[in-house]
Design a protein around this motif. Structure first.
Motif, PDB file in Angstrom:
ATOM      1  N   MET A   1       0.836  -1.200   0.000  1.00 15.08           N
ATOM      2  CA  MET A   1       0.000   0.000   0.000  1.00 15.08           C
ATOM      3  C   MET A   1       0.878   1.260   0.000  1.00 15.08           C
ATOM      4  O   MET A   1       1.968   1.260   0.535  1.00 15.08           O
ATOM      5  CB  MET A   1      -0.930  -0.008   1.211  1.00 15.08           C
ATOM      6  N   ALA A   2       0.367   2.287  -0.582  1.00 21.43           N
ATOM      7  CA  ALA A   2       1.132   3.536  -0.717  1.00 21.43           C
ATOM      8  C   ALA A   2       1.226   4.295   0.604  1.00 21.43           C
ATOM      9  O   ALA A   2       0.478   4.030   1.543  1.00 21.43           O
ATOM     10  CB  ALA A   2       0.456   4.406  -1.757  1.00 21.43           C
ATOM     11  N   VAL A   3       2.149   5.231   0.618  1.00 17.22           N
ATOM     12  CA  VAL A   3       2.273   6.121   1.765  1.00 17.22           C
ATOM     13  C   VAL A   3       0.978   6.925   1.885  1.00 17.22           C
ATOM     14  O   VAL A   3       0.411   7.354   0.879  1.00 17.22           O
ATOM     15  CB  VAL A   3       3.484   7.069   1.571  1.00 17.22           C
ATOM     16  N   CYS A   4       0.522   7.108   3.111  1.00 15.39           N
ATOM     17  CA  CYS A   4      -0.733   7.837   3.342  1.00 15.39           C
ATOM     18  C   CYS A   4      -0.653   9.243   2.756  1.00 15.39           C
ATOM     19  O   CYS A   4       0.314   9.969   2.989  1.00 15.39           O
ATOM     20  CB  CYS A   4      -1.011   7.906   4.845  1.00 15.39           C
ATOM     21  N   GLU A   5      -1.692   9.612   2.024  1.00 18.93           N
ATOM     22  CA  GLU A   5      -1.714  10.926   1.385  1.00 18.93           C
ATOM     23  C   GLU A   5      -1.821  12.066   2.394  1.00 18.93           C
ATOM     24  O   GLU A   5      -1.556  13.219   2.090  1.00 18.93           O
ATOM     25  CB  GLU A   5      -2.856  10.994   0.353  1.00 18.93           C
ATOM     26  N   ILE A   6      -2.183  11.719   3.619  1.00 18.85           N
ATOM     27  CA  ILE A   6      -2.377  12.743   4.649  1.00 18.85           C
ATOM     28  C   ILE A   6      -1.093  13.034   5.423  1.00 18.85           C
ATOM     29  O   ILE A   6      -0.981  14.048   6.089  1.00 18.85           O
ATOM     30  CB  ILE A   6      -3.527  12.287   5.579  1.00 18.85           C
ATOM     31  N   LEU A   7      -0.114  12.162   5.301  1.00 18.42           N
ATOM     32  CA  LEU A   7       1.120  12.282   6.090  1.00 18.42           C
ATOM     33  C   LEU A   7       1.742  13.689   6.119  1.00 18.42           C
ATOM     34  O   LEU A   7       2.081  14.176   7.191  1.00 18.42           O
ATOM     35  CB  LEU A   7       2.141  11.234   5.625  1.00 18.42           C
ATOM     36  N   PRO A   8       1.862  14.358   4.972  1.00 18.51           N
ATOM     37  CA  PRO A   8       2.503  15.686   5.025  1.00 18.51           C
ATOM     38  C   PRO A   8       1.771  16.691   5.911  1.00 18.51           C
ATOM     39  O   PRO A   8       2.386  17.625   6.420  1.00 18.51           O
ATOM     40  CB  PRO A   8       2.486  16.151   3.565  1.00 18.51           C
ATOM     41  N   VAL A   9       0.470  16.492   6.096  1.00 20.88           N
ATOM     42  CA  VAL A   9      -0.297  17.454   6.903  1.00 20.88           C
ATOM     43  C   VAL A   9      -0.893  16.806   8.150  1.00 20.88           C
ATOM     44  O   VAL A   9      -1.713  17.408   8.839  1.00 20.88           O
ATOM     45  CB  VAL A   9      -1.428  18.110   6.077  1.00 20.88           C
ATOM     46  N   CYS A  10      -0.476  15.593   8.449  1.00 23.03           N
ATOM     47  CA  CYS A  10      -1.055  14.891   9.598  1.00 23.03           C
ATOM     48  C   CYS A  10      -0.544  15.506  10.908  1.00 23.03           C
ATOM     49  O   CYS A  10       0.646  15.441  11.201  1.00 23.03           O
ATOM     50  CB  CYS A  10      -0.710  13.407   9.529  1.00 23.03           C
TER      51      CYS A  10
ATOM     52  N   PHE B   1       0.950   1.857   9.769  1.00 25.16           N
ATOM     53  CA  PHE B   1      -0.205   2.537   9.157  1.00 25.16           C
ATOM     54  C   PHE B   1       0.176   3.486   8.008  1.00 25.16           C
ATOM     55  O   PHE B   1      -0.355   3.359   6.913  1.00 25.16           O
ATOM     56  CB  PHE B   1      -0.971   3.338  10.221  1.00 25.16           C
ATOM     57  N   CYS B   2       1.069   4.420   8.273  1.00 31.55           N
ATOM     58  CA  CYS B   2       1.328   5.497   7.305  1.00 31.55           C
ATOM     59  C   CYS B   2       2.000   4.991   6.040  1.00 31.55           C
ATOM     60  O   CYS B   2       1.803   5.544   4.964  1.00 31.55           O
ATOM     61  CB  CYS B   2       2.174   6.583   7.941  1.00 31.55           C
ATOM     62  N   GLN B   3       2.819   3.957   6.187  1.00 30.39           N
ATOM     63  CA  GLN B   3       3.467   3.388   5.005  1.00 30.39           C
ATOM     64  C   GLN B   3       2.947   1.975   4.760  1.00 30.39           C
ATOM     65  O   GLN B   3       3.580   1.179   4.078  1.00 30.39           O
ATOM     66  CB  GLN B   3       4.990   3.385   5.203  1.00 30.39           C
ATOM     67  N   GLY B   4       1.835   1.675   5.376  1.00 29.26           N
ATOM     68  CA  GLY B   4       1.267   0.341   5.239  1.00 29.26           C
ATOM     69  C   GLY B   4      -0.226   0.427   5.006  1.00 29.26           C
ATOM     70  O   GLY B   4      -0.689   0.945   4.004  1.00 29.26           O
ATOM     71  N   ASP B   5      -0.963  -0.029   6.015  1.00 26.94           N
ATOM     72  CA  ASP B   5      -2.406  -0.117   5.898  1.00 26.94           C
ATOM     73  C   ASP B   5      -3.075   1.174   6.337  1.00 26.94           C
ATOM     74  O   ASP B   5      -3.776   1.212   7.342  1.00 26.94           O
ATOM     75  CB  ASP B   5      -2.872  -1.261   6.813  1.00 26.94           C
ATOM     76  N   ASN B   6      -2.876   2.243   5.592  1.00 32.07           N
ATOM     77  CA  ASN B   6      -3.388   3.535   6.096  1.00 32.07           C
ATOM     78  C   ASN B   6      -4.911   3.604   6.141  1.00 32.07           C
ATOM     79  O   ASN B   6      -5.469   4.389   6.888  1.00 32.07           O
ATOM     80  CB  ASN B   6      -2.777   4.739   5.370  1.00 32.07           C
TER      81      ASN B   6
ATOM     82  N   CYS C   1      -6.041   3.007   9.651  1.00 35.93           N
ATOM     83  CA  CYS C   1      -5.659   4.006  10.657  1.00 35.93           C
ATOM     84  C   CYS C   1      -6.921   4.711  11.151  1.00 35.93           C
ATOM     85  O   CYS C   1      -7.732   5.200  10.339  1.00 35.93           O
ATOM     86  CB  CYS C   1      -4.702   5.022  10.050  1.00 35.93           C
ATOM     87  N   ALA C   2      -7.094   4.764  12.470  1.00 39.00           N
ATOM     88  CA  ALA C   2      -8.276   5.390  13.055  1.00 39.00           C
ATOM     89  C   ALA C   2      -8.405   6.850  12.620  1.00 39.00           C
ATOM     90  O   ALA C   2      -9.504   7.325  12.310  1.00 39.00           O
ATOM     91  CB  ALA C   2      -8.200   5.293  14.582  1.00 39.00           C
ATOM     92  N   ARG C   3      -7.296   7.550  12.551  1.00 42.19           N
ATOM     93  CA  ARG C   3      -7.326   8.966  12.164  1.00 42.19           C
ATOM     94  C   ARG C   3      -7.759   9.108  10.697  1.00 42.19           C
ATOM     95  O   ARG C   3      -8.538   9.982  10.351  1.00 42.19           O
ATOM     96  CB  ARG C   3      -5.951   9.608  12.386  1.00 42.19           C
ATOM     97  N   HIS C   4      -7.211   8.254   9.872  1.00 34.53           N
ATOM     98  CA  HIS C   4      -7.557   8.274   8.450  1.00 34.53           C
ATOM     99  C   HIS C   4      -9.043   7.965   8.270  1.00 34.53           C
ATOM    100  O   HIS C   4      -9.745   8.631   7.504  1.00 34.53           O
ATOM    101  CB  HIS C   4      -6.684   7.240   7.730  1.00 34.53           C
ATOM    102  N   MET C   5      -9.541   6.964   9.001  1.00 34.55           N
ATOM    103  CA  MET C   5     -10.952   6.561   8.894  1.00 34.55           C
ATOM    104  C   MET C   5     -11.882   7.727   9.224  1.00 34.55           C
ATOM    105  O   MET C   5     -12.851   7.989   8.503  1.00 34.55           O
ATOM    106  CB  MET C   5     -11.240   5.404   9.874  1.00 34.55           C
TER     107      MET C   5
END
Ligand code: SF4
Length: 78
Positions: free
Chosen positions: A1-10, A31-36, A39-43
């Motif tokens: 899975m890709a890096v979470c798209e939210i990471l730069p602003v998380c 989570f951020c580089q795996g199953d984002n 991630c509870a925050r992402h959800m």
């Protein structure tokens, strides 16, 4: 899975985790580089919007995320 798209602003990583490097690297790889999408925050962010993500919500708090999402849906009458 890709890096979470939210990471730069998380907020969680760019603020709260700076004093916890060990925990941060664990969550980042899990989570951020795996199953984002698990991630509870992402959800919560995807379902309810960024403004509804509690600052103290940890990525592994999936159950808490589901409750927040459910409450948000009830409030919105969905
Ligand atoms: S996976 Fe979660 S904690 Fe990581 S950057 Fe995305 S929203 Fe933030």
């Amino acid at each position: 899975m890709a890096v979470c798209e939210i990471l730069p602003v998380c907020i969680f990583f760019n603020d709260k985790m700076k004093d916890m490097p060990g925990t941060a690297s664990f969550f980042k790889s899990k989570f951020c580089q795996g199953d984002n999408h698990k991630c509870a925050r992402h959800m919560v962010l995807i379902a309810c919007g960024r403004e509804n993500v509690p600052i103290d919500l940890f990525p592994n708090q999936e159950e808490k995320a589901n409750k927040i999402i459910e409450m948000h849906r009830q409030k919105k009458g969905k």
